[in-house]
Design a protein around this motif. Structure first.
Motif, PDB file in Angstrom:
ATOM      1  N   ALA A  71       0.893  -1.271  -0.064  1.00  0.00           N
ATOM      2  CA  ALA A  71       0.175  -0.091   0.096  1.00  0.00           C
ATOM      3  C   ALA A  71       0.814   1.338  -0.038  1.00  0.00           C
ATOM      4  CB  ALA A  71      -0.907  -0.202   1.115  1.00  0.00           C
ATOM      5  N   TYR A  90      -2.191   0.139  -3.682  1.00  0.00           N
ATOM      6  CA  TYR A  90      -2.508   0.731  -2.660  1.00  0.00           C
ATOM      7  C   TYR A  90      -3.746  -0.042  -2.372  1.00  0.00           C
ATOM      8  CZ  TYR A  90      -5.273   4.116   0.157  1.00  0.00           C
ATOM      9  OH  TYR A  90      -6.135   4.611   1.172  1.00  0.00           O
ATOM     10  N   LYS A  94      -4.592  -2.667   0.862  1.00  0.00           N
ATOM     11  CA  LYS A  94      -5.370  -2.225   1.924  1.00  0.00           C
ATOM     12  C   LYS A  94      -6.504  -3.276   2.178  1.00  0.00           C
ATOM     13  CE  LYS A  94      -8.773   1.390   3.317  1.00  0.00           C
ATOM     14  NZ  LYS A  94      -9.361   2.672   3.063  1.00  0.00           N
ATOM     15  N   PHE A 128      -3.448   3.882   7.197  1.00  0.00           N
ATOM     16  CA  PHE A 128      -4.259   3.941   5.806  1.00  0.00           C
ATOM     17  C   PHE A 128      -4.958   5.278   5.637  1.00  0.00           C
ATOM     18  CE2 PHE A 128      -4.042  -0.718   6.167  1.00  0.00           C
ATOM     19  CZ  PHE A 128      -3.634  -0.741   4.738  1.00  0.00           C
TER      20      PHE A 128
END
Length: 497
Positions: A71, A90, A94, A128
């Motif tokens: 990510a 990414y 995630k 994140f």
């Protein structure tokens, strides 16, 4: 002293109990060794499952860190190039990172590891969120603004914290796995020791018990063989006597069987004669019942005739009474005719004295007189007929009374005949029942004789078989004596000279 006492107690046991004791000791040793081996194998399997579990947790945590790195890599590529194609790692990282975290959390059962994973989840959310903000800034403000946001080291600090917590969790899992492997190694060593020494002790116990069993059985079997050898001679003499008695019994049973067969033939003849008597008695009973029914019917007919004759007498007497009444009425009519005749004569005389005026009246009076004369004559004729009727009625009444008396006498005689037929029917029924009982008794006697004949035949056959068995017993006794000598030689071999 203890060994002799134990051996003495062991000798008192039966063969089955001795075998049970010997094999029971061996089975107990094997069960103990098997139980310990099972325990060791169980610990080894638990250790193996623990290793597999630790590996799965390790793989999940490694995937977690790897997916977060993917990510970060995708975010850096988008930061440098500004192209959305670089965001694919990414997005994938995630999703995979959260999936790896859920898998590791589900596999973990250790409280310390769960505490660290509970701390990792918020850090992942912050990481994140930081990456998403970098992407938004790069899109909205450009590369320089995004680089300035990244240079604050927030993302690096979050990743360092996540790595530290994941490394601690893996260290705890590995430490626990090492402890389980050490315990499994100890259990395996103990199981090997117990298996080795337990098998050795079991073999020693089996050898000792086998020696005791063989020694005790040799003594007892030798004694028993001596007794069998002594008893075989007596049994052989008894078998000879049994064979001779069986021959005599077979001959006697043959004679009895012949006598019973003759008795059976006689019983069958008696049964057939009794059956014929019973059938004749039944036919006689049926005929008597039929005659009794005919007598009852005839008696009813005679009673009906008597009733009709009584009615005829009554009607005849009534007819005579009516004839008398008619005669009285005729007397009155005759008297009226005479008076009418006298009046007609007087009227004629008076009409003649009246002249012309009385001529018509004279004609009428004449006609009345003639009519009165005819009435008088008819009355005489009717009286004569009535007298004839009275005479016939009296004759009929007398004849009818005579017939009624004859009918009464016949009715009484038929009553006596009916009573006699009832007695005959009762006697015939009694005779029939007695004949049936005789027939049944004879059949039962015949059946009993047949059963006795069968039993005698079976006894005769058994006598023959007994004779054969006695011969076989004699042979068996001889074989038993030989076997006893051979067994004695096996247990107690002859001593060298």
């Amino acid at each position: 002293m203890f060994g002799m006492t134990t051996l003495g107690k062991f000798d008192k046991l039966t063969v089955g109990k001795r075998l049970i004791v010997g094999f029971g000791a061996a089975a107990l040793t094997l069960i103990l060794v098997a139980a310990l081996s099972y325990r060791s194998v169980t610990l080894l399997m638990d250790a193996e499952r623990s290793v597999l579990h630790t590996q799965k947790v390790h793989v999940s945590l490694v995937h977690l860190l790897s997916d977060m790195k993917d990510a970060e890599t995708g975010t850096r590529g988008f930061l440098i190039t500004g192209k959305d194609a670089y965001l694919e790692p990414y997005e994938t990282g995630k999703i995979d990172a959260y999936s790896a975290f859920e898998q590791a959390y589900a596999l973990t059962k250790i409280g310390a590891v769960l505490e660290r994973l509970d701390k990792v989840k918020p850090l992942m959310d912050q990481k994140f969120a930081e990456l998403a903000k970098v992407i938004d800034i790069r899109r909205a403000q450009g590369l320089e603004a995004a680089k300035a946001f990244v240079e604050n080291d927030l993302g690096k600090t979050l990743m360092d914290q996540i790595r530290s917590l994941v490394d601690d969790a893996e260290q705890i899992e590995e430490t626990l796995q090492k402890e389980r492997l050490d315990a499994a190694d100890q259990s395996a060593g103990l199981a090997m020791t117990i298996t080795l020494w337990g098998g050795l002790l079991g073999m020693i116990a089996i050898i000792v018990l086998g020696y005791f069993i063989a020694r005790s059985l040799s003594v007892q079997i030798g004694t028993a063989v001596g007794q069998v050898n002594g008893s075989s001679s007596e049994l052989q003499a008894a078998a000879n006597q049994q064979a001779a008695g069986a021959k005599q019994q077979a001959a006697a049973m043959t004679e009895i069987s012949t006598t019973i067969s003759e008795l059976l033939a006689t019983s069958r003849q008696i049964a057939e004669s009794a059956q014929r008597v019973a059938r004749n008695a039944e036919d006689t009973a049926k005929a008597a019942q039929s005659g009794h029914g005919t007598v009852d019917t005839t008696q009813g007919s005679i009673s009906s005739i008597k009733t009709q004759v009584d009615q005829i007498v009554t009607h005849m007497l009534e007819l005579g009474r009516k004839s008398q009444e008619i005669g009285a009425v005729l007397d009155i009519v005759s008297e009226l005719a005479e008076q009418t005749n006298i009046l007609a004569i007087n009227a004629t005389i008076e009409a003649a004295g009246a002249g012309e005026a009385g001529k018509r009246f004279s004609v009428v009076a004449e006609e009345i007189r003639k009519l009165a004369d005819r009435v008088g004559e008819s009355t005489k004729e009717v009286r004569a007929l009535i007298d004839d009727v009275r005479s016939a009625v009296n004759t009929t009444v007398m004849a009818t009374e005579t017939g009624s008396k004859a009918v009464d006498a016949g009715s009484r005689q038929f009553t006596d005949v009916a009573s006699a037929f009832k007695q005959i029917t009762t006697l015939v029924t009694t005779t029939t029942d007695a004949a049936r009982e005789i027939e049944l008794s004879t059949k039962q006697q015949s059946t009993a004789v047949e059963q006795v004949n069968v039993a005698i035949s079976n006894i005769a056959q058994a006598s023959v078989e007994t004779e054969t068995s006695a011969s076989q017993t004699l042979q068996t006794v001889s074989q038993l004596a030989n076997l006893a000598r051979e067994l004695l030689e096996i247990i107690q071999p002859p001593k060298a000279a």
